[in-house]
Scaffold this active site. Structure first.
Site, PDB file in Angstrom:
ATOM      1  N   MET A 294       0.819  -1.203   0.000  1.00  0.00           N
ATOM      2  CA  MET A 294       0.000   0.000   0.000  1.00  0.00           C
ATOM      3  C   MET A 294       0.858   1.259   0.000  1.00  0.00           C
ATOM      4  SD  MET A 294      -2.835   1.033   2.897  1.00  0.00           S
ATOM      5  CE  MET A 294      -1.709   0.726   4.256  1.00  0.00           C
TER       6      MET A 294
ATOM      7  N   SER B 245       3.504  -6.780   2.103  1.00  0.00           N
ATOM      8  CA  SER B 245       2.296  -6.292   2.759  1.00  0.00           C
ATOM      9  C   SER B 245       1.073  -6.737   1.956  1.00  0.00           C
ATOM     10  CB  SER B 245       2.368  -4.777   2.933  1.00  0.00           C
ATOM     11  OG  SER B 245       1.403  -4.339   3.866  1.00  0.00           O
ATOM     12  N   GLN B 246       0.188  -5.804   1.529  1.00  0.00           N
ATOM     13  CA  GLN B 246      -1.030  -6.239   0.852  1.00  0.00           C
ATOM     14  C   GLN B 246      -0.721  -6.988  -0.443  1.00  0.00           C
ATOM     15  OE1 GLN B 246      -3.199  -2.549   0.307  1.00  0.00           O
ATOM     16  NE2 GLN B 246      -2.384  -2.228  -1.751  1.00  0.00           N
TER      17      GLN B 246
ATOM     18  N   ASP C 232       5.597  -5.446  14.725  1.00  0.00           N
ATOM     19  CA  ASP C 232       4.734  -4.742  13.780  1.00  0.00           C
ATOM     20  C   ASP C 232       3.755  -3.826  14.506  1.00  0.00           C
ATOM     21  OD1 ASP C 232       3.069  -4.051  11.532  1.00  0.00           O
ATOM     22  OD2 ASP C 232       3.759  -5.884  10.562  1.00  0.00           O
TER      23      ASP C 232
ATOM     24  N   HIS D 278       6.873  -3.104  10.612  1.00  0.00           N
ATOM     25  CA  HIS D 278       6.335  -3.554   9.333  1.00  0.00           C
ATOM     26  C   HIS D 278       7.272  -3.238   8.170  1.00  0.00           C
ATOM     27  CE1 HIS D 278       3.087  -5.076   6.907  1.00  0.00           C
ATOM     28  NE2 HIS D 278       3.086  -3.991   6.155  1.00  0.00           N
TER      29      HIS D 278
END
Length: 299
Positions: A33, A107-108, A226, A282
């Site tokens: 993202m 991530s996404q 995270d 993260h």
């Protein structure tokens, strides 16, 4: 001369036996993202790192849109199902990938590539490496937003809080499509247009299961400190215990695993699931960690 003539057939035979060096398996990367395919301090850096460590490898860093700005914007606002269809089309027409490829999502991008594995088996994905991907959903509370604008982040946060499962928000806000509210499980199962589908929440799509089980390895990386993903255990396919937002359970205690709706239990027993933890927030990791831990899955 006689000795040389005798050696030639032996050398030729050795050449036939050894053959040419095997080409490196191609790699497909999908960013997270607020990022883009070719940002020199993120995906561009990762691509160059892989190319340096694995000479001759073909790396495709996915771009959704005609330029980096559109690619970044689409990571917030383009329907995920449309993005997955676009990527499947890119992969199907790329001549470098037809013999199979490894995939690495950040991530996404991790769960988006899992959707590609489940929905688009040709060309075949061989190994899937999810680095901080939220496979049971996120971001309950949306604690930190990596976008360029704080106003954009505030707007996204308020929109998710007010109506994540409304049709308009689901269709046009990427983060809503994998928003998993543990206090609204029924709304999530009924109205999530992306995550509830690929996680088999509304029924079993045997094709999804078969395609995912075809992976050689499914590697999941969790960031142990995270502060962006809530709950962080989603990066290992765990989630909150149903009906509350405090106690979490690991993958093996979820109904998804116990009922084996995605084939994860069978994959686990076959040694195909790999759970890795790395200290840091993260997507914070060192080049040394990447070299020693991730590169072996790409070679």
């Amino acid at each position: 001369m006689a000795a040389l003539r005798a050696a030639v057939p032996v050398l030729a035979l050795l050449g036939l036996c050894l053959g040419p060096a095997a080409a490196a398996t191609p790699l497909v990367i999908w960013h997270g993202m607020g990022d883009s395919c070719c940002n020199p301090v993120s995906m561009g850096y990762i691509q160059k790192l892989v190319e340096k460590k694995i000479p001759g490898i073909y790396v495709l860093s996915l771009k959704i849109g005609s330029n980096m700005i559109q690619d970044m914007e689409n990571s917030f606002f383009m329907n995920v199902n449309d993005q997955v269809r676009e990527v499947c089309s890119q992969l199907a027409t790329d001549p470098h990938l037809q013999g199979g490829y490894n995939a690495m999502g950040f991530s996404q991008g991790g769960q988006f590539l899992r959707a590609v594995a489940q929905r688009c088996p040709a060309p075949p994905m061989l190994n899937l490496i999810s680095i901080g991907g939220q496979h049971q959903g996120r971001v309950y509370g949306f604690p930190r937003c990596p976008g360029e604008s704080s106003h954009l982040c505030d707007w996204i946060r308020k929109t998710l809080d007010l109506g994540a499962y409304s049709k308009a928000v689901q269709e046009h806000l990427v983060q809503a499509e994998y928003w998993h509210d543990p206090l609204k499980e029924e709304d999530y199962r009924k109205n999530s247009i992306f995550l509830a589908d690929i996680n088999q929440e509304r029924g079993i799509n045997e094709t999804y299961k078969k395609n995912l089980m075809a992976l050689r390895k499914f590697v999941m990386v969790k960031f142990l400190n995270d502060t962006m993903v809530d709950p962080p255990i989603s990066e290992w396919f765990g989630f909150y215990k149903s009906g509350q937002a405090k106690e979490t359970i690991p993958l093996r205690e979820t109904s998804l695993y116990k009922e084996d709706r995605l084939g994860l239990q069978e994959m686990d027993k076959a040694g195909k699931l790999v759970f890795l933890g790395v200290k840091g927030d993260h997507l914070h990791f060192s080049e040394e960690w990447f070299d020693s831990t991730i590169l072996p899955f790409l070679q």
